[in-house]
Design a protein around this motif. Structure first.
Motif, short mmCIF file in Angstrom:
data_model
loop_
_atom_site.label_atom_id
_atom_site.label_comp_id
_atom_site.label_asym_id
_atom_site.label_seq_id
_atom_site.Cartn_x
_atom_site.Cartn_y
_atom_site.Cartn_z
N CYS A 30 0.85 -1.19 0.00
CA CYS A 30 0.00 0.00 0.00
C CYS A 30 0.89 1.24 0.00
CB CYS A 30 -0.91 0.01 1.23
SG CYS A 30 -1.92 1.50 1.35
N LEU A 31 0.62 2.16 -0.92
CA LEU A 31 1.40 3.40 -0.97
C LEU A 31 1.06 4.35 0.16
CD1 LEU A 31 1.34 4.17 -4.80
CD2 LEU A 31 3.21 3.24 -3.44
N GLN A 32 -0.10 4.20 0.76
CA GLN A 32 -0.52 5.12 1.81
C GLN A 32 -0.03 4.69 3.19
OE1 GLN A 32 -4.46 6.54 1.38
NE2 GLN A 32 -4.70 6.99 3.54
N CYS A 33 -0.31 3.44 3.59
CA CYS A 33 0.05 3.02 4.96
C CYS A 33 1.24 2.07 5.01
CB CYS A 33 -1.15 2.38 5.65
SG CYS A 33 -1.60 0.75 5.03
N GLY A 34 1.67 1.55 3.85
CA GLY A 34 2.83 0.67 3.81
C GLY A 34 2.53 -0.78 4.11
N ASN A 35 1.26 -1.13 4.26
CA ASN A 35 0.89 -2.52 4.54
C ASN A 35 1.38 -3.41 3.40
OD1 ASN A 35 -0.41 -4.66 5.91
ND2 ASN A 35 -2.16 -4.48 4.53
N ILE A 36 1.98 -4.53 3.74
CA ILE A 36 2.52 -5.47 2.74
C ILE A 36 1.75 -6.76 2.80
CG2 ILE A 36 4.52 -6.86 2.10
CD1 ILE A 36 6.26 -4.55 3.08
N GLU A 37 1.31 -7.22 1.65
CA GLU A 37 0.63 -8.50 1.52
C GLU A 37 1.47 -9.38 0.60
OE1 GLU A 37 -2.19 -9.87 2.78
OE2 GLU A 37 -2.55 -8.10 4.01
N ASP A 38 1.90 -10.52 1.10
CA ASP A 38 2.60 -11.49 0.26
C ASP A 38 1.93 -12.84 0.48
OD1 ASP A 38 4.47 -13.14 2.28
OD2 ASP A 38 4.39 -11.05 2.91
N PRO A 39 2.25 -13.82 -0.35
CA PRO A 39 1.57 -15.12 -0.23
C PRO A 39 1.70 -15.76 1.15
CG PRO A 39 2.78 -15.01 -2.29
CD PRO A 39 3.14 -13.79 -1.51
N VAL A 40 2.84 -15.63 1.78
CA VAL A 40 3.06 -16.26 3.09
C VAL A 40 2.19 -15.60 4.16
CG1 VAL A 40 4.75 -16.72 4.91
CG2 VAL A 40 5.38 -17.00 2.52
N SER A 41 2.17 -14.26 4.20
CA SER A 41 1.36 -13.59 5.22
C SER A 41 -0.13 -13.82 4.98
CB SER A 41 1.67 -12.09 5.29
OG SER A 41 1.36 -11.47 4.07
N ALA A 42 -0.54 -13.86 3.72
CA ALA A 42 -1.95 -14.13 3.42
C ALA A 42 -2.35 -15.53 3.88
CB ALA A 42 -2.21 -13.97 1.93
N ARG A 43 -1.48 -16.51 3.66
CA ARG A 43 -1.76 -17.89 4.09
C ARG A 43 -1.81 -17.96 5.61
NH1 ARG A 43 2.45 -20.75 1.92
NH2 ARG A 43 3.58 -20.56 3.86
N ASN A 44 -0.89 -17.31 6.29
CA ASN A 44 -0.86 -17.34 7.75
C ASN A 44 -2.11 -16.70 8.34
OD1 ASN A 44 1.58 -18.63 7.74
ND2 ASN A 44 2.77 -16.77 8.09
N ARG A 45 -2.56 -15.59 7.76
CA ARG A 45 -3.77 -14.94 8.26
C ARG A 45 -5.00 -15.79 8.06
NH1 ARG A 45 -1.67 -9.87 5.73
NH2 ARG A 45 -0.56 -8.85 7.41
N SER A 46 -5.04 -16.52 6.96
CA SER A 46 -6.22 -17.35 6.71
C SER A 46 -6.25 -18.58 7.63
CB SER A 46 -6.25 -17.81 5.25
OG SER A 46 -5.22 -18.74 4.98
N GLN A 47 -5.10 -19.03 8.12
CA GLN A 47 -5.04 -20.21 8.98
C GLN A 47 -5.31 -19.88 10.44
OE1 GLN A 47 -1.24 -21.98 8.20
NE2 GLN A 47 -1.90 -22.85 6.26
#
Length: 74
Positions: A30-47
């Protein structure tokens, strides 16, 4: 594409893997807040979802009994 955290603009970035390999990883940032989404973090959040009681809460930093000026004076 809009950021899930703040609604800002998401851009795709290619970065090298952190462990020093030459493998490129594609992530969204995200250009505004800097939040980063990558495949590993997305998988961890879903689990392991965050309990609703913990969503949106920021950790509080305990205040020091003395101000920075008082600490500098001795």
């Amino acid at each position: 594409m809009a950021c899930k955290r703040c609604g800002g603009l998401i851009v795709k970035e290619s970065v090298y893997d952190r462990e020093g390999s030459s493998q490129l990883v594609l992530m969204d940032r995200c250009l505004q807040c800097g939040n980063i989404e990558d495949p590993v973090s997305a998988r961890n959040r879903s689990q392991s979802p965050v309990p609703s009681s913990q969503k949106g809460k920021a950790r509080r930093i305990p205040e020091h009994p003395r101000t920075p000026l008082e600490m500098a004076e001795g």
